[in-house]
Design an enzyme around this catalytic site. Structure first.
Site, PDB file in Angstrom:
ATOM      1  N   TRP A 216      37.958  42.490  39.672  1.00 23.67           N
ATOM      2  CA  TRP A 216      37.483  42.707  38.477  1.00 23.67           C
ATOM      3  C   TRP A 216      37.996  43.967  37.906  1.00 23.67           C
ATOM      4  CZ3 TRP A 216      34.588  47.087  36.919  1.00 23.67           C
ATOM      5  CH2 TRP A 216      34.148  46.896  35.703  1.00 23.67           C
ATOM      6  N   HIS A 217      38.280  44.919  38.995  1.00 21.11           N
ATOM      7  CA  HIS A 217      38.797  46.275  38.506  1.00 21.11           C
ATOM      8  C   HIS A 217      40.416  46.057  38.044  1.00 21.11           C
ATOM      9  CE1 HIS A 217      35.374  47.755  40.968  1.00 21.11           C
ATOM     10  NE2 HIS A 217      35.433  48.734  40.159  1.00 21.11           N
ATOM     11  N   GLY A 218      41.043  45.375  38.406  1.00 20.13           N
ATOM     12  CA  GLY A 218      42.303  45.209  37.805  1.00 20.13           C
ATOM     13  C   GLY A 218      43.183  44.106  38.174  1.00 20.13           C
TER      14      GLY A 218
ATOM     15  N   PHE B  82      39.885  49.392  33.455  1.00 18.83           N
ATOM     16  CA  PHE B  82      39.416  48.063  33.985  1.00 18.83           C
ATOM     17  C   PHE B  82      38.692  47.183  32.789  1.00 18.83           C
ATOM     18  CE2 PHE B  82      39.221  51.316  37.684  1.00 18.83           C
ATOM     19  CZ  PHE B  82      40.410  51.322  37.889  1.00 18.83           C
TER      20      PHE B  82
END
Lengths: 319, 472
Positions: B324-326, B472
């Site tokens: 989800w962060h990247g 993000f």
């Protein structure tokens, strides 16, 4: 509570501003990619009388915008950048079909192979497209611009880094000998500093920092510059490549050799200060830049020479 | 338009003034929605359309779920919401990543495939508003929440500007009821909101950007020649930078929302004073970890399907949390490392967690420090540009390095002082809410602290940087 907090902020800051001004500090702007992009946006499309200056700090300090305007009625857009080469911007200008004005391209670093210069040029060029596309960023820039012109305490001379450096060197912060106007014109007052020391630093920078293009690279660079020049001139624009008053010997010898190569490979008007007795008489106190007093006189002389040389080619835009 | 810009200050002042005018509540909500669209358009105007499409789709899906007469109909509407929400997220955030990996996979199978770059621009906050939207439709589907009748309320929930770019991730069950009645900040809320905003700016501008960011950058740029001490100090500095950057943003967002009369839940609670990793995730990016818990870990079965399945669920949740962060394998590795930490902690906590000695500070403090160090090791995968650098850096941290220290002087001392103060401060205040602590101070001291914070923000060294979590 908030009133006291505001008072506790405003009083020291007010006092700081007063003391700073009393010690000779003046509001000044930092040269940022946003300021450059803002000036780039001031270039009027399809204006044959528009004048734009590219190059390094030599052009930024050497061409006085007020004097230029006084001499020919057109105020140049100053797009020269400290420590960069002009070719990336010349190419960007060539792609801008609305540009039909006069581009003054100063040769400092134009034929160097320096990764740092390239990076900085790319940073500014990238900044321009994003700056143009963002209303919020442009608005934010204008606010900073306004504050930067109003308060001495936000000037780069009083940044935390400069203050720390001054105290580390054992003295109080001093106003810089370099000053920048809101339209990116820069003024160097070399009476405020030890010119001999600066000359030694310049020699050191040129002997250790500059990376000269090899022959193959130089040919490729000249071809790129010429392609941009041809494109601009084909639509009625004009490019003048200018070699400013000589730098220190360490630099000047290689500059002279490359200048001959430039003249041989470009259709742009080439103008070297060394070839004109008046322009050649100006000396760079730090070995590379003109003092602001000389810059004013140099600009007047430069406009006169430019006007004549352009007229010889049937170009009357500076008349 | 970031919180640390002058434009935002003017925008915020204008919105607060407008919101305090004696206008009908619906008009005020409409104003807030328009302000949110302007705020979002300031980055890239066409992306506002994404927000509008998302709003209409999720509103329609919510209404559809509520109106459906059969479970299949309800599922179909939920599926519609999931496909659109995750589809947009997948396209904008993961398309290039998937294409790159497909190319690598095909190359491994000796199939030559050379697609051009997609050059898709990532809309700011897309991960955040997608999760908000999905939590709404899932909650409606689960029957935990009635479908929102007013399109304006849902539009405001999905685009509320204080949290739009980087959270905290709101829950519809928490926000939509606040839209029902007129809300306006009283003097107390306004004062505390502005205080939080100032604290957040100080954390971001002075600590993260001014002190820690440049130091962490210098260490990571010199990673190949970093010594053991440099590597640890650099990792600590980046961990602190990330905390002050993101916690600063969250504090500012909560403060801005509070000034408009809206309550937004906390996102950070002294995370670097956590004892163990489950505790860490109850304190770090709380709105995301609770989202992952409620909409991913629990639906996977949580810890109710045996030990093996629990570990698998933990790992899956953390891997997806990392992703989800990247869109990069480094983020997946970071999530996987946290999954491993959580899995390793579980038996230790079950065996020793309730022992009396485990509650004593000589055990808790070293445990907190160990947790902090291991969290810092994981952050290296966040910060390093590639796996090679990350592994080399972590190798130096864990195995040592023969290189002499190259980072020193005032900058290192300042960064080390801030890191130490952050750790000690979080340890001492780990169970004390910020507002309680603030109210304990005498008013003149509060004024002085505010003046110092504001002064530091104005004089902060360093460049203006965007908030790290915007990417993000």
């Amino acid at each position: 509570m908030w009133a006291l907090a505001a008072l506790l902020v405003l009083l020291p800051f007010g006092a700081f501003e007063w003391v700073a001004r009393a010690h000779g500090f003046r509001p000044a702007l930092t040269d940022t990619p946003d300021l450059w992009a803002y000036q780039r946006m001031q270039l009027r499309p399809h204006d044959a009388r528009a004048v734009v200056v590219f190059g390094s700090s030599k052009a930024q300090l050497g061409i006085n915008l007020d004097e230029f305007e006084r001499a020919c009625g057109t105020r140049p857009i100053q797009l020269a950048i400290d420590g960069t080469s002009a070719h990336a911007f010349l190419e960007e200008l060539a792609r801008d079909e609305a540009f039909t004005g006069l581009a003054l391209v100063e040769t400092g670093f134009l034929f160097d192979n320096n990764e740092r210069h390239e990076r900085r040029a790319q940073e500014y060029a990238a900044s321009y497209s994003s700056f143009r596309g963002s209303v919020a960023r442009r608005f934010d820039f204008r606010l900073h611009w306004f504050i930067g012109q109003a308060l001495a305490i936000v000037s780069p001379d009083l940044s935390a880094r400069r203050i720390t450096e001054a105290f580390s060197a054992g003295h109080w912060p001093r106003p810089s000998y370099l000053r920048m106007s809101p339209d990116r014109g820069r003024f160097g007052d070399y009476q405020m500093v030890d010119s001999a020391l600066l000359q030694r630093l310049t020699v050191n920078e040129f002997t250790t920092g500059g990376i000269t293009l090899n022959e193959e690279q130089l040919a490729a660079r000249l071809a790129r510059v010429e392609a941009a020049v041809t494109r601009i001139q084909a639509r009625g624009g004009r490019v003048v490549i200018i070699r400013m008053p000589p730098a220190v010997a360490a630099r000047d010898d290689s500059d002279a050799a490359r200048w001959e190569a430039v003249k041989a490979h470009t259709s742009a008007l080439c103008l070297s200060a060394a070839d004109d007795p008046v322009l050649a008489s100006f000396k760079c106190p730090d070995g590379n830049h003109l003092d602001y007093r000389d810059a004013a006189r140099f600009t007047r002389a430069l406009v006169a020479v430019l006007r004549t040389r352009l007229a010889e080619r049937g170009d009357t835009r500076l008349q | 338009m970031t919180f640390n810009s002058l434009t935002f200050l003017l925008f915020f002042a204008a919105v607060v003034l407008l919101h305090r005018l004696p206008l009908p509540w619906t008009v005020k909500k409409f104003n807030l929605w328009v302000a949110s669209c302007i705020f979002y358009a300031a980055w890239n105007p066409p992306f506002v359309v994404l927000l509008w499409i998302g709003t209409l789709v999720h509103y329609g899906a919510g209404r559809g779920i509520a109106a459906a007469r059969t479970p299949a109909g309800r599922r179909a509407w939920l599926l519609c919401s999931l496909v659109v929400g995750l589809g947009l997220l997948g396209f904008f955030k993961y398309a290039q990543f998937l294409l790159d990996n497909l190319t690598v996979l095909l190359a491994a199978l000796h199939v030559a495939y050379h697609p051009g770059r997609l050059d898709i621009l990532l809309p700011v906050g897309v991960s955040f508003f997608t999760f908000q939207a999905l939590s709404y439709t899932i909650d409606v589907y689960r029957g935990k929440l009635p479908a929102c009748r007013k399109l304006l309320d849902l539009a405001l929930y999905l685009s509320f500007f204080p949290v739009l770019a980087s959270g905290p991730i709101l829950r519809a069950g928490h926000f939509l009821p606040q839209c029902a009645q007129p809300r306006q900040a009283g003097a107390r809320e306004l004062g505390w909101g502005l205080t939080l905003f100032t604290i957040g700016l100080f954390e971001k501008v002075f600590l993260a950007d001014g002190i820690l960011g440049p130091f962490a950058d210098a260490v990571f740029h010199a990673a190949p020649v970093a010594s053991w001490r440099d590597a640890w100090l650099g990792a600590f500095a980046y961990s602190a930078q990330l905390f002050f950057d993101f916690a600063g943003y969250s504090a500012s967002a909560i403060g801005v929302a509070l000034c408009l009369g809206f309550a937004v839940p906390d996102n950070f609670r002294c995370p670097y004073a956590a004892i163990g990793f489950s505790d860490f995730w109850r304190r770090w990016h709380i709105s995301l970890s609770s989202w992952l818990r409620d909409y991913l870990y629990f639906p996977l079965g949580g810890n109710r399907r045996g030990a093996g399945r629990t570990y698998l669920n933990l790992m899956l949740t953390m891997l997806l949390g990392g992703l989800w962060h990247g869109a990069a394998w480094r983020f997946v590795a970071w999530g996987g490392l946290h999954g491993l930490y959580l899995a390793a902690e579980r038996p230790v906590r079950e065996r020793f967690g309730d022992r009396p000695w485990a509650a004593r500070w000589p055990v808790r403090l070293p445990a907190a420090f160990l947790t902090f160090c291991l969290v810092c090791v994981a952050w290296v995968f966040f910060r390093a540009p590639d796996f090679e650098t990350a592994f080399a850096f972590v190798g130096k941290m864990l195995l040592g390095s023969a290189n002499p220290s190259t980072i020193g002087g005032l900058r290192a001392l300042t960064a080390a002082t801030v890191i130490a103060a952050m750790f000690v401060g979080q340890w001492l205040l780990r169970d004390t809410p910020q507002e309680v602590l603030w109210r304990r101070l005498p008013w003149w001291l509060r004024s002085t602290v505010l003046a110092v914070l504001l002064g530091a923000v104005i004089l902060a060294p360093g460049d203006e940087r965007a908030f790290l979590y915007f990417q993000f």
